[in-house]
Design a protein around this motif. Structure first.
Motif, PDB file in Angstrom:
ATOM      1  N   THR A 104      17.642  35.818  67.203  1.00 29.94           N
ATOM      2  CA  THR A 104      16.958  35.304  65.967  1.00 29.94           C
ATOM      3  C   THR A 104      17.197  36.008  64.423  1.00 29.94           C
ATOM      4  O   THR A 104      17.615  35.154  63.784  1.00 29.94           O
ATOM      5  N   VAL A 105      17.296  37.284  64.728  1.00 30.11           N
ATOM      6  CA  VAL A 105      17.474  37.942  63.410  1.00 30.11           C
ATOM      7  C   VAL A 105      19.007  37.941  62.879  1.00 30.11           C
ATOM      8  O   VAL A 105      19.584  37.693  61.725  1.00 30.11           O
ATOM      9  N   SER A 106      19.868  37.818  63.936  1.00 33.00           N
ATOM     10  CA  SER A 106      21.428  37.614  63.536  1.00 33.00           C
ATOM     11  C   SER A 106      21.491  36.218  63.103  1.00 33.00           C
ATOM     12  O   SER A 106      22.324  36.007  62.066  1.00 33.00           O
ATOM     13  N   ARG A 107      20.983  34.934  63.621  1.00 34.09           N
ATOM     14  CA  ARG A 107      21.108  33.785  62.995  1.00 34.09           C
ATOM     15  C   ARG A 107      20.603  33.644  61.570  1.00 34.09           C
ATOM     16  O   ARG A 107      20.999  33.248  60.790  1.00 34.09           O
ATOM     17  N   ALA A 108      19.525  34.452  61.380  1.00 34.66           N
ATOM     18  CA  ALA A 108      18.669  34.573  60.059  1.00 34.66           C
ATOM     19  C   ALA A 108      19.795  35.192  58.974  1.00 34.66           C
ATOM     20  O   ALA A 108      19.943  34.614  57.916  1.00 34.66           O
ATOM     21  N   LEU A 109      20.478  36.093  59.328  1.00 32.08           N
ATOM     22  CA  LEU A 109      21.498  36.687  58.369  1.00 32.08           C
ATOM     23  C   LEU A 109      22.516  36.110  58.150  1.00 32.08           C
ATOM     24  O   LEU A 109      23.261  35.928  57.106  1.00 32.08           O
ATOM     25  N   LEU A 110      23.133  35.188  59.082  1.00 29.55           N
ATOM     26  CA  LEU A 110      24.375  34.325  58.850  1.00 29.55           C
ATOM     27  C   LEU A 110      23.744  32.957  58.045  1.00 29.55           C
ATOM     28  O   LEU A 110      24.503  32.808  57.044  1.00 29.55           O
ATOM     29  N   ASP A 111      22.622  32.569  58.431  1.00 32.34           N
ATOM     30  CA  ASP A 111      22.086  31.481  57.534  1.00 32.34           C
ATOM     31  C   ASP A 111      21.659  31.667  56.108  1.00 32.34           C
ATOM     32  O   ASP A 111      21.981  30.983  55.273  1.00 32.34           O
ATOM     33  N   MET A 112      21.564  32.976  55.825  1.00 30.89           N
ATOM     34  CA  MET A 112      21.445  33.135  54.528  1.00 30.89           C
ATOM     35  C   MET A 112      22.583  33.584  53.666  1.00 30.89           C
ATOM     36  O   MET A 112      22.604  33.616  52.377  1.00 30.89           O
ATOM     37  N   GLY A 113      23.708  33.474  54.227  1.00 30.11           N
ATOM     38  CA  GLY A 113      24.978  33.692  53.603  1.00 30.11           C
ATOM     39  C   GLY A 113      25.917  34.830  53.952  1.00 30.11           C
ATOM     40  O   GLY A 113      26.970  34.868  53.442  1.00 30.11           O
ATOM     41  N   CYS A 114      25.478  35.748  54.853  1.00 31.95           N
ATOM     42  CA  CYS A 114      26.504  36.853  55.242  1.00 31.95           C
ATOM     43  C   CYS A 114      27.653  36.183  55.860  1.00 31.95           C
ATOM     44  O   CYS A 114      27.914  35.555  56.726  1.00 31.95           O
ATOM     45  N   ASP A 115      28.691  37.025  55.378  1.00 33.37           N
ATOM     46  CA  ASP A 115      30.150  36.544  56.091  1.00 33.37           C
ATOM     47  C   ASP A 115      30.490  37.361  57.290  1.00 33.37           C
ATOM     48  O   ASP A 115      31.068  36.745  58.013  1.00 33.37           O
TER      49      ASP A 115
END
Length: 319
Positions: free
Chosen positions: A174-185
Motif C-alpha cells: 500500500t505505501v509502495s504504491r502511494a510513493l509511486l503514484d505521487m511521482g517517485c521514479d
C-alpha cells in the motif's frame, strides 16, 4: 589510487539472473550518518571521490535534513559543492520542502524522500503518521519533478519493525504504491533492521508485481544483522531486480532503530556478483582500498568479510 586487482572468484553464471546490476552506493550518507563522531567534510569529500573512481555510477552524497536530526550530516551545504562535478550520479536525501530548496540551490537534481511502512517508525523518524508523512512528501516530489529532477522513494521497515514486529506484506504494498503514484521514479525497499529472509523477500516482490509496481523501478536495501543480506539480494535478482543498495565496507545502520546494524557491504556484493558473471563496472581492488582507507579514518577495521580477506591477502603479498 592504483590498487592491484585482487584474486577474483571463478565466474559461473546462473540462469534467470540479470547480466548487469547497478549498485546504489550509500556509504557516504547512510554509512556515515550512524557514526558517533562527526567525520570531517574533507574526509567525506575524499571518500566520495575515491568511491567514484572505483567505477560506481551512483554515490549517495548526503542528506539535507535539519542538523538536529542527523548532526553527522550537518555539513551538506559545504560538502556538496566539493563533489558536484564528479562524473557520477550524486543523490541526496530531502525530508521536506525546505530540504529540497537547499538541495536545488546547490544544483542537486537527484533527490530521495524517506517514508516508513509502519506507524511506529514513521513516528520515531519523522514525528508523523504514515499518511501525514506521505502528505508532506507529495509537494516535495512534485516540485523536484517540475525542476527536472529524479526522485527516489525510500521505504523503511518493509520486513520487520523493532516496535511492531513482522510487517504485513499488504501494508508495504500500500505505501509502495502511494510513493509511486505521487511521482517517485524509483522505490527502494528497506530491510532496516535486517530481519528479512528469502521467502519473505520473494513474497513481497511477488505482491508488488501483482499490484502493478514495475520491477525495473524497484531497488532493494538490505541490512546484514542476521547475515541474510546476500541471500536476500540473490532472491531479489531472481525476481528481476537490477538495482541494489550497498555500503562500502559495510558501514551504516539507522540512528532511529537501534537494532539496525550495518548495510550490505558493497565489496561482499561485488564478490558475489562477479562469481555469478554479473557485470557491475566496479573495480574491486580500488573499492577494497577505499574501504581500508576509510576504516583507518574511523579507527576500526571494516566489518566487510571481503575487505578483510582481500586486505589480508595483499598484506601477505607485501611480506
Amino acid at each position: 589510487m592504483n590498487a592491484p586487482e585482487p584474486g577474483l572468484p571463478m565466474a559461473v553464471p546462473a540462469e534467470g539472473l540479470p547480466s548487469r546490476v547497478r549498485i546504489h552506493e550509500v556509504g557516504a550518507r547512510d554509512g556515515l550518518q550512524n557514526e558517533k563522531a562527526v567525520v570531517p567534510t574533507a574526509v567525506k569529500a575524499e571518500f566520495i571521490r575515491r568511491l567514484a573512481a572505483t567505477g560506481l555510477t551512483t554515490v549517495e552524497a548526503t542528506s539535507f535534513v535539519h542538523p538536529r536530526w542527523v548532526p553527522q550530516l550537518a555539513d551538506a551545504e559545504r560538502l556538496f559543492p566539493e563533489i558536484a562535478e564528479l562524473p557520477v550520479e550524486l543523490p541526496v536525501l530531502v525530508p521536506n520542502e525546505r530540504g529540497l530548496d537547499r538541495a536545488l540551490a546547490l544544483g542537486a537534481r537527484r533527490v530521495a524522500v524517506f517514508a516508513s511502512a509502519t506507524e511506529s517508525f514513521a513516528k520515531a523518524n519523522l514525528n508523523r503518521t504514515v499518511d501525514e508523512a506521505l502528505a508532506m512528501f507529495a509537494p516535495v516530489v512534485a516540485r523536484a519533478r517540475d525542476a527536472g529532477g529524479h526522485v527516489r522513494g525510500y521505504l523503511s521497515m518493509c520486513f520487520g519493525d523493532p516496535w511492531e514486529g513482522p510487517v504485513p506484506v499488504g501494508q508495504v504494498v500500500t505505501v509502495s504504491r502511494a510513493l509511486l503514484d505521487m511521482g517517485c521514479d524509483e522505490l527502494s525497499l528497506g530491510d532496516t533492521i535486517g530481519v528479512a529472509t528469502p521467502g519473505h523477500v520473494s513474497a513481497l516482490l511477488t505482491a508488488l508485481a501483482g499490484a502493478g509496481v514495475p520491477v525495473e523501478r524497484t531497488a532493494v536495501h538490505f541490512h546484514d544483522t542476521y547475515g541474510q543480506a546476500l541471500s536476500n539480494t540473490l532472491t531479489a535478482l531472481r525476481h528481476g531486480v537490477t538495482t541494489v543498495d550497498a555500503s562500502a565496507g559495510g558501514l551504516g545502520g539507522c540512528p532511529y532503530a537501534k537494532s539496525a546494524t550495518g548495510n550490505l557491504a558493497t565489496e561482499d556484493l561485488v564478490w558475489m556478483l562477479r562469481g555469478l558473471g554479473i557485470d557491475t563496472g566496479v573495480d574491486l581492488g580500488r573499492l577494497v582500498a577505499t574501504s581500508v582507507w576509510m576504516a583507518a579514518h574511523l579507527g576500526r577495521p571494516s566489518p566487510s568479510r571481503t575487505v578483510r580477506a582481500l586486505a589480508r591477502a595483499d598484506s601477505h603479498k607485501e611480506q
